[in-house]
Scaffold this motif. Structure first.
Motif: not given
Length: 402
Positions: A379-395
């Motif tokens: 869950i922590r690993i997925n949170g890291t990766l999903v959080g990064g992808l969401v950051g890309l989308c927002i940027h």
């Protein structure tokens, strides 16, 4: 897995610091910074969520953290209720047992080619018996068995039982061989100690008899009289002494059954004997020898093992062929399982609940975390990766809109 998840968070932090230093140099740097920044946020958020299940993050008593330790009693009750509702219901057990031909499965297991199953079962049973006997405390178990036997013997009125046994013994004339054996023993004892008896007679006669030599005649008369009496008792079933002994035995048997005073004395002797430490020590030795003998038999069964294996194989064949026997055995197992569930279901549920309740917070935390820890770190690993992808989308949306 915890190290991998934490290492990924550290990597994202390093990438964020580096990309922040080179921001403006190239358009792609902004996407890298946005990805690493959002990934750190996601990793930290999921780290907090996972940690809050088992303990206070960073040791700070934040409300609604250390959820499992703080709610272990409620978890115990919920788990017990789940078992009771979904498993320990007679209808559910009966339905599951109804679709299982347990008798045929046992028969197939016992008659596998080469008798492998029989050998395995035989060896397993023998090893289980040996391990149980070896694991039990011999002193404690011997004391428990001794206490149980003593308790049972104390409840038995031994005098009437002895009286009935003696009466049956006499009625079947089984006392006659014993009486004849005692007569022969007395004759042999007299023969082995004849010189001693003569010396006793000589020592107790006066000087006049010894001076005249009458003491020797007296000794001969006594010894010969005893020999003659024993010989007559042995060959004559109607000898007065034998009849007197039989009358005494019959009287004793009657008194043991009907004389309260004698019964009380016999019970007192029995209780004194049971309370004697020497009897306890004797039984402890008997029990230890019996236990060691059973262990040796289980470890080295030899012929007993072969006989057991043959018997198990025959039982397996019967279970495979006899449909009526299968029906009876399956019905027995089904009814037994339903009865156990109906009678002891609540106790089993309470056992689960009380066991979990007795665990301390550290124990339940370690056990639950050990069971699902790898998935929680994912869950922590997925949170890291999903959080990064969401950051890309927002940027990306930020660049398009603004």
């Amino acid at each position: 897995m915890r190290a991998i998840a934490t290492g990924l968070l550290i990597i994202m932090a390093v990438v964020f610091v580096v990309s922040r230093s080179y921001e403006g140099g190239h358009a792609a740097i902004g996407f890298i910074r946005a990805f690493s920044e959002a990934a750190m946020i996601g990793a930290l958020a999921d780290w907090f969520a996972v940690t809050a299940l088992f303990r206070h993050p960073l040791g700070i008593a934040i409300p609604h953290t250390a959820i499992i330790p703080n709610n272990k009693d409620r978890i115990a009750d919920t788990l017990a209720q789940f078992l009771k509702t979904n498993f320990l219901i007679p209808q559910v057990v009966a339905r599951r047992m109804g679709g299982i031909n347990l008798a045929q499965a046992i028969g197939d297991f016992l008659v596998q080619p080469g008798r492998v199953a029989t050998s395995q079962l035989r060896t397993g049973v023998m090893n289980l018996v040996a391990e149980i006997l070896e694991s039990l405390d011999p002193d404690r178990l011997g004391a428990q068995v001794k206490a149980g036997l003593r308790h049972q013997l104390e409840k038995i009125a031994i005098a009437p039982a002895l009286g009935g046994l003696l009466a049956a013994f006499i009625a079947d004339r089984r006392h006659i061989p014993l009486m004849e054996t005692m007569i022969r023993w007395a004759g042999n004892t007299l023969e082995q100690n004849e010189d001693l008896l003569r010396q006793m007679i000589h020592a107790r006669t006066n000087a006049v008899l010894r001076w005249t030599g009458l003491d020797e005649k007296l000794a001969n008369s006594v010894v010969n009289g005893l020999y003659r009496m024993l010989a007559e008792m042995l060959v004559d079933p109607a000898h007065p002494m034998r009849l007197r002994v039989q009358e005494g035995l019959e009287s004793l048997a009657d008194r043991l059954r009907n004389d309260p005073a004698l019964q009380e004395r016999v019970e007192g002797m029995k209780n004194d004997l049971l309370a004697n430490p020497a009897v306890g020590d004797w039984w402890q030795g008997v029990w230890e020898r019996l236990r060691r003998s059973m262990i040796d038999t289980a470890r080295n069964p030899d012929g007993l093992s072969d006989h057991l294996g043959h018997s198990l194989a025959e039982l397996g064949e019967a279970l495979r062929r006899d449909q009526a026997l299968q029906t009876q055995i399956n019905r027995f197992f089904r009814r037994s399982a339903v009865a156990v569930t109906s009678r002891y279901g609540n106790q089993l549920v309470q056992l689960v609940s009380q066991t979990v309740r007795r665990w301390d917070a550290t124990t339940i935390t370690d056990r639950v975390e050990g069971a699902v820890g790898r998935d929680l770190q994912f869950i922590r690993i997925n949170g890291t990766l999903v959080g990064g992808l969401v950051g890309l989308c927002i940027h990306g949306l930020e660049l398009l809109v603004f």
